[in-house]
Design a protein around this motif. Structure first.
Motif, PDB file in Angstrom:
ATOM      1  N   SER A 390       9.892   6.421  13.868  1.00 56.56           N
ATOM      2  CA  SER A 390       9.175   7.250  12.894  1.00 56.56           C
ATOM      3  C   SER A 390       7.696   6.891  12.945  1.00 56.56           C
ATOM      4  CB  SER A 390       9.708   7.020  11.480  1.00 56.56           C
ATOM      5  OG  SER A 390       8.858   7.649  10.533  1.00 56.56           O
ATOM      6  N   ALA A 391       6.829   7.870  13.192  1.00 54.11           N
ATOM      7  CA  ALA A 391       5.389   7.606  13.321  1.00 54.11           C
ATOM      8  C   ALA A 391       4.777   7.117  12.016  1.00 54.11           C
ATOM      9  CB  ALA A 391       4.679   8.880  13.781  1.00 54.11           C
ATOM     10  N   ARG A 392       5.417   7.405  10.882  1.00 52.53           N
ATOM     11  CA  ARG A 392       4.836   7.026   9.585  1.00 52.53           C
ATOM     12  C   ARG A 392       5.325   5.658   9.119  1.00 52.53           C
ATOM     13  NH1 ARG A 392       5.399  11.948   5.505  1.00 52.53           N
ATOM     14  NH2 ARG A 392       3.905  10.648   4.359  1.00 52.53           N
ATOM     15  N   ASP A 393       6.247   5.071   9.847  1.00 52.35           N
ATOM     16  CA  ASP A 393       6.731   3.736   9.483  1.00 52.35           C
ATOM     17  C   ASP A 393       6.011   2.695  10.344  1.00 52.35           C
ATOM     18  OD1 ASP A 393       8.102   1.753   8.233  1.00 52.35           O
ATOM     19  OD2 ASP A 393      10.079   2.273   9.026  1.00 52.35           O
ATOM     20  N   ALA A 394       6.295   1.427  10.097  1.00 49.67           N
ATOM     21  CA  ALA A 394       5.532   0.334  10.694  1.00 49.67           C
ATOM     22  C   ALA A 394       6.052  -0.063  12.079  1.00 49.67           C
ATOM     23  CB  ALA A 394       5.582  -0.875   9.778  1.00 49.67           C
ATOM     24  N   TRP A 395       5.136  -0.560  12.909  1.00 54.88           N
ATOM     25  CA  TRP A 395       5.496  -1.389  14.070  1.00 54.88           C
ATOM     26  C   TRP A 395       5.660  -2.791  13.487  1.00 54.88           C
ATOM     27  CZ3 TRP A 395       1.553  -3.182  18.318  1.00 54.88           C
ATOM     28  CH2 TRP A 395       2.221  -3.969  19.257  1.00 54.88           C
ATOM     29  N   GLY A 396       6.898  -3.103  13.107  1.00 60.82           N
ATOM     30  CA  GLY A 396       7.166  -4.282  12.300  1.00 60.82           C
ATOM     31  C   GLY A 396       6.652  -5.595  12.861  1.00 60.82           C
ATOM     32  N   PRO A 397       6.930  -5.949  14.125  1.00 61.16           N
ATOM     33  CA  PRO A 397       6.487  -7.247  14.640  1.00 61.16           C
ATOM     34  C   PRO A 397       4.974  -7.434  14.576  1.00 61.16           C
ATOM     35  CG  PRO A 397       8.146  -6.307  16.089  1.00 61.16           C
ATOM     36  CD  PRO A 397       7.787  -5.243  15.088  1.00 61.16           C
ATOM     37  N   ALA A 398       4.198  -6.354  14.735  1.00 66.20           N
ATOM     38  CA  ALA A 398       2.746  -6.468  14.705  1.00 66.20           C
ATOM     39  C   ALA A 398       2.187  -6.373  13.296  1.00 66.20           C
ATOM     40  CB  ALA A 398       2.125  -5.374  15.572  1.00 66.20           C
ATOM     41  N   GLY A 399       2.980  -5.859  12.354  1.00 62.75           N
ATOM     42  CA  GLY A 399       2.477  -5.663  11.002  1.00 62.75           C
ATOM     43  C   GLY A 399       1.485  -4.526  10.902  1.00 62.75           C
ATOM     44  N   LEU A 400       1.645  -3.496  11.745  1.00 58.76           N
ATOM     45  CA  LEU A 400       0.736  -2.347  11.756  1.00 58.76           C
ATOM     46  C   LEU A 400       1.479  -1.097  11.299  1.00 58.76           C
ATOM     47  CD1 LEU A 400      -1.077  -2.881  15.191  1.00 58.76           C
ATOM     48  CD2 LEU A 400      -1.912  -3.486  12.908  1.00 58.76           C
ATOM     49  N   ARG A 401       0.758  -0.254  10.556  1.00 59.55           N
ATOM     50  CA  ARG A 401       1.374   0.979  10.075  1.00 59.55           C
ATOM     51  C   ARG A 401       0.292   2.025   9.853  1.00 59.55           C
ATOM     52  NH1 ARG A 401       5.864   1.374   5.246  1.00 59.55           N
ATOM     53  NH2 ARG A 401       6.444   3.558   5.591  1.00 59.55           N
ATOM     54  N   ASP A 402       0.596   3.254  10.230  1.00 55.39           N
ATOM     55  CA  ASP A 402      -0.280   4.381   9.939  1.00 55.39           C
ATOM     56  C   ASP A 402       0.527   5.364   9.101  1.00 55.39           C
ATOM     57  OD1 ASP A 402      -1.978   6.454   9.760  1.00 55.39           O
ATOM     58  OD2 ASP A 402      -2.005   6.944  11.894  1.00 55.39           O
ATOM     59  N   PRO A 403       0.398   5.309   7.764  1.00 56.92           N
ATOM     60  CA  PRO A 403       1.227   6.178   6.903  1.00 56.92           C
ATOM     61  C   PRO A 403       1.021   7.656   7.158  1.00 56.92           C
ATOM     62  CG  PRO A 403       0.140   4.440   5.620  1.00 56.92           C
ATOM     63  CD  PRO A 403      -0.474   4.426   6.985  1.00 56.92           C
ATOM     64  N   THR A 404      -0.121   8.016   7.780  1.00 53.51           N
ATOM     65  CA  THR A 404      -0.361   9.435   8.050  1.00 53.51           C
ATOM     66  C   THR A 404       0.384   9.914   9.292  1.00 53.51           C
ATOM     67  OG1 THR A 404      -2.276   9.078   9.495  1.00 53.51           O
ATOM     68  CG2 THR A 404      -2.686   9.123   7.117  1.00 53.51           C
ATOM     69  N   GLY A 405       0.749   8.998  10.175  1.00 57.53           N
ATOM     70  CA  GLY A 405       1.401   9.376  11.425  1.00 57.53           C
ATOM     71  C   GLY A 405       0.435   9.841  12.492  1.00 57.53           C
ATOM     72  N   ALA A 406      -0.891   9.807  12.208  1.00 61.94           N
ATOM     73  CA  ALA A 406      -1.869  10.344  13.163  1.00 61.94           C
ATOM     74  C   ALA A 406      -1.972   9.512  14.436  1.00 61.94           C
ATOM     75  CB  ALA A 406      -3.242  10.416  12.488  1.00 61.94           C
ATOM     76  N   ALA A 407      -1.602   8.235  14.395  1.00 62.42           N
ATOM     77  CA  ALA A 407      -1.694   7.369  15.575  1.00 62.42           C
ATOM     78  C   ALA A 407      -0.541   7.605  16.553  1.00 62.42           C
ATOM     79  CB  ALA A 407      -1.732   5.898  15.156  1.00 62.42           C
ATOM     80  N   GLY A 408       0.394   8.467  16.182  1.00 61.93           N
ATOM     81  CA  GLY A 408       1.488   8.782  17.096  1.00 61.93           C
ATOM     82  C   GLY A 408       2.585   7.743  17.083  1.00 61.93           C
ATOM     83  N   ARG A 409       3.493   7.846  18.074  1.00 61.49           N
ATOM     84  CA  ARG A 409       4.677   6.988  18.118  1.00 61.49           C
ATOM     85  C   ARG A 409       4.659   5.983  19.258  1.00 61.49           C
ATOM     86  NH1 ARG A 409       9.027  10.279  19.699  1.00 61.49           N
ATOM     87  NH2 ARG A 409      10.345   8.498  19.248  1.00 61.49           N
ATOM     88  N   PHE A 410       3.778   6.180  20.245  1.00 60.74           N
ATOM     89  CA  PHE A 410       3.896   5.398  21.475  1.00 60.74           C
ATOM     90  C   PHE A 410       3.269   4.004  21.307  1.00 60.74           C
ATOM     91  CE2 PHE A 410       2.692   5.024  26.205  1.00 60.74           C
ATOM     92  CZ  PHE A 410       3.909   4.437  26.504  1.00 60.74           C
ATOM     93  N   ILE A 411       4.122   2.974  21.260  1.00 57.06           N
ATOM     94  CA  ILE A 411       3.647   1.586  21.169  1.00 57.06           C
ATOM     95  C   ILE A 411       3.105   1.128  22.520  1.00 57.06           C
ATOM     96  CG2 ILE A 411       4.319  -0.799  20.697  1.00 57.06           C
ATOM     97  CD1 ILE A 411       6.601   0.332  18.957  1.00 57.06           C
ATOM     98  N   GLY A 412       3.836   1.426  23.584  1.00 56.13           N
ATOM     99  CA  GLY A 412       3.370   1.037  24.904  1.00 56.13           C
ATOM    100  C   GLY A 412       4.521   0.789  25.858  1.00 56.13           C
ATOM    101  N   GLN A 413       4.197   0.122  26.973  1.00 57.14           N
ATOM    102  CA  GLN A 413       5.179  -0.206  28.009  1.00 57.14           C
ATOM    103  C   GLN A 413       5.303  -1.732  28.092  1.00 57.14           C
ATOM    104  OE1 GLN A 413       4.211   2.153  31.725  1.00 57.14           O
ATOM    105  NE2 GLN A 413       2.402   2.611  30.490  1.00 57.14           N
ATOM    106  N   GLN A 414       6.515  -2.224  27.930  1.00 59.20           N
ATOM    107  CA  GLN A 414       6.733  -3.672  28.002  1.00 59.20           C
ATOM    108  C   GLN A 414       7.483  -4.011  29.288  1.00 59.20           C
ATOM    109  OE1 GLN A 414       8.075  -6.356  24.647  1.00 59.20           O
ATOM    110  NE2 GLN A 414       9.930  -6.490  25.899  1.00 59.20           N
ATOM    111  N   PHE A 415       6.959  -5.003  29.999  1.00 61.04           N
ATOM    112  CA  PHE A 415       7.665  -5.526  31.170  1.00 61.04           C
ATOM    113  C   PHE A 415       7.809  -7.031  30.999  1.00 61.04           C
ATOM    114  CE2 PHE A 415       7.596  -7.468  35.453  1.00 61.04           C
ATOM    115  CZ  PHE A 415       8.792  -6.931  35.932  1.00 61.04           C
TER     116      PHE A 415
END
Length: 465
Positions: A390-415
């Motif tokens: 959900s774009a409006r919920d938090a990236w929990g481990p980082a403690g980041l959240r955009d309640p508006t959802g404007a930052a989108g959903r893509f956290i990134g690519q993990q290897f």
């Protein structure tokens, strides 16, 4: 050259140096049977002793945790000492955990890293066999325990994290050739200390049971043919605020089903797991949050693998995980999945200083591989695309959240990738690994985000007798 690059090169050099220094041990310490402290000391029958010490050096470049410094470094040590005395069907056991952190540089400390000189297990057990079927076993344990249940996604004895979850209560486990039934009712143990000064000094403070919480459940599994097993379970957590200790007031039931076939060379294997969560909970742990919400969440894990019958035994696995997030922070529903007391290393990469992905508000397809070029050496790696469910919920481990959802959903690519070497099988092992997160739109633009792609490296040595 930037300070960050210099630091990374220094740490990688130190890790490789450690491995090279230990490499000559391979030939000299090789043994057919692992050395065990009990037989070596000549203890009488009915006495079991064990000792494990793990030392791990970790470095995280370009921290992604919102509350941390720019980089983090730590030497984390975990020592486990175990003794059990048995007479007939009765056994009395004690396991001590000593988890400490040193060489810290900007490292966010917590009880997941430090828990000095703590009784991890202290139990009385009754074990018997041939109860309801030939060759079945029944074990009843009471006291302070650790739990490893089913897939370990909801309750696990932590393998990678420096501290291990403890519980106090009752555990009953019955096993036959192709069936298993487990029931439990326990109080979670709260690790201490929690103050930053005490953690920084590796201070001792006795852990206590969370008397306002009850974790209970049952799990049953059975073979269904063609090497496939079916697992059904329900876990429940009931907790309430205590004086000076707010909680999320979780009263959550998690029924689940898992269907799986273990990996076999030359055959396809798979694992499908579905969990639903229903009940009541609060959106946060803050004392000012006293609004009980309807809890409606879900989790799906799917993996399909194949191991080829050729050297070095390559195995490829397609993986997919989806843990629901809270789609609307203003409604009366909490949709964020709660992994309870589960571990995530085996699905989502290293934890400890890393832990970029968690089983909450996450959607992540990926591809994993394993190689075993030698019976004492294996390599592994996983590439994942990571999105917020959900774009409006938090990236929990980082403690980041955009309640508006404007930052989108893509956290990134993990290897992430690593190699493990059983220098002396059963006694001495080495592991070296790394993880990187190439940041996506959300990790780059969400309010409070940090610059740079996070990079994590570690090297660990584990001795067991």
């Amino acid at each position: 050259m930037s300070r960050a690059s210099q630091s990374t090169r220094m740490v990688v050099g130190a890790l490789l140096g450690t491995w090279l220094a230990l490499a000559p041990c391979h030939g000299g310490l090789a043994a057919e049977e692992p050395l065990r402290i009990g037989p070596a000391l000549g203890v009488p029958p009915g006495v079991r002793l064990g000792l494990e010490q793990r030392s791990r050096f970790e470095h995280l470049e370009n921290e992604f945790h919102a509350s941390a410094g720019p980089n983090a470094t730590a030497l984390v040590l975990r020592t486990l000492v175990f003794a059990e005395f048995s007479a007939g069907p009765w056994a009395l056991g004690l396991e001590l955990q000593d988890a400490r952190a040193f060489a810290r540089e900007g490292t966010p400390l917590s009880p997941t890293l430090v828990n000095a000189a703590e009784p991890l297990r202290a139990y009385l057990a009754y074990r018997t066999h041939d109860v309801w079927a030939a060759h079945d076993t029944l074990a009843v344990s009471a006291g302070r325990l650790t739990l490893d249940l089913g897939s370990r996604r909801l309750a696990a004895r932590n393998a990678y994290r420096n501290t291990i979850n403890g519980f106090t209560g009752l555990h009953v486990d019955w096993r036959a050739a192709t069936q298993q039934v487990t029931c439990f009712a326990v109080l979670p143990v709260e690790r201490s200390p929690t103050g930053l000064d005490a953690l920084a000094n590796n201070a001792f403070a006795l852990d206590r049971e969370a008397t306002g919480a009850l974790f209970w459940g049952a799990l049953a599994s059975s073979a269904v043919g063609a090497g496939i097993a079916l697992e059904l379970y329900v876990f429940a957590l009931h907790e309430a605020d205590r004086a000076g200790q707010p909680s999320q007031n979780r009263r959550v039931f998690t029924p689940g089903v898992r269907l799986f076939r273990q990996p076999i060379a030359g055959a396809f294997d798979f694992q499908l797991e579905l969990m639903l969560q229903r009940g009541r909970s609060r959106a946060s742990l803050t004392g000012s949050d006293v609004t009980d919400l309807r809890h409606e969440a879900s989790f799906v894990h799917a993996a399909f693998g194949y191991e080829a019958r050729l050297a070095p035994r390559p195995r490829l696995i397609l993986v997919y995980d989806r843990a629901s997030g809270d789609g609307d922070p203003s409604d009366r529903v909490n949709g964020r999945f709660d992994t309870l007391f589960g571990a995530r290393r085996f699905d989502l990469g290293p934890t400890s200083l890393w832990g970029a992905l968690a089983r909450s508000n996450l959607e992540s397809p990926g591809l994993a591989f394993n190689l075993t070029p030698h019976e004492r050496l294996d390599a592994f790696g996983t590439f994942r695309l990571a999105y917020l469910a959900s774009a409006r919920d938090a990236w929990g481990p980082a403690g980041l959240r955009d309640p508006t959802g404007a930052a989108g959903r893509f956290i990134g690519q993990q290897f992430e990738a690593g190699i493990r070497w059983q220098v002396v099988p059963g006694n001495l092992s080495l592991e070296l690994g790394a993880a990187i997160l190439w940041r996506g739109r959300f990790a780059k633009t969400a309010p409070g985000t940090r610059p740079g792609d996070p990079l994590y490296v570690y090297s660990q040595v584990t001795g067991t007798i």
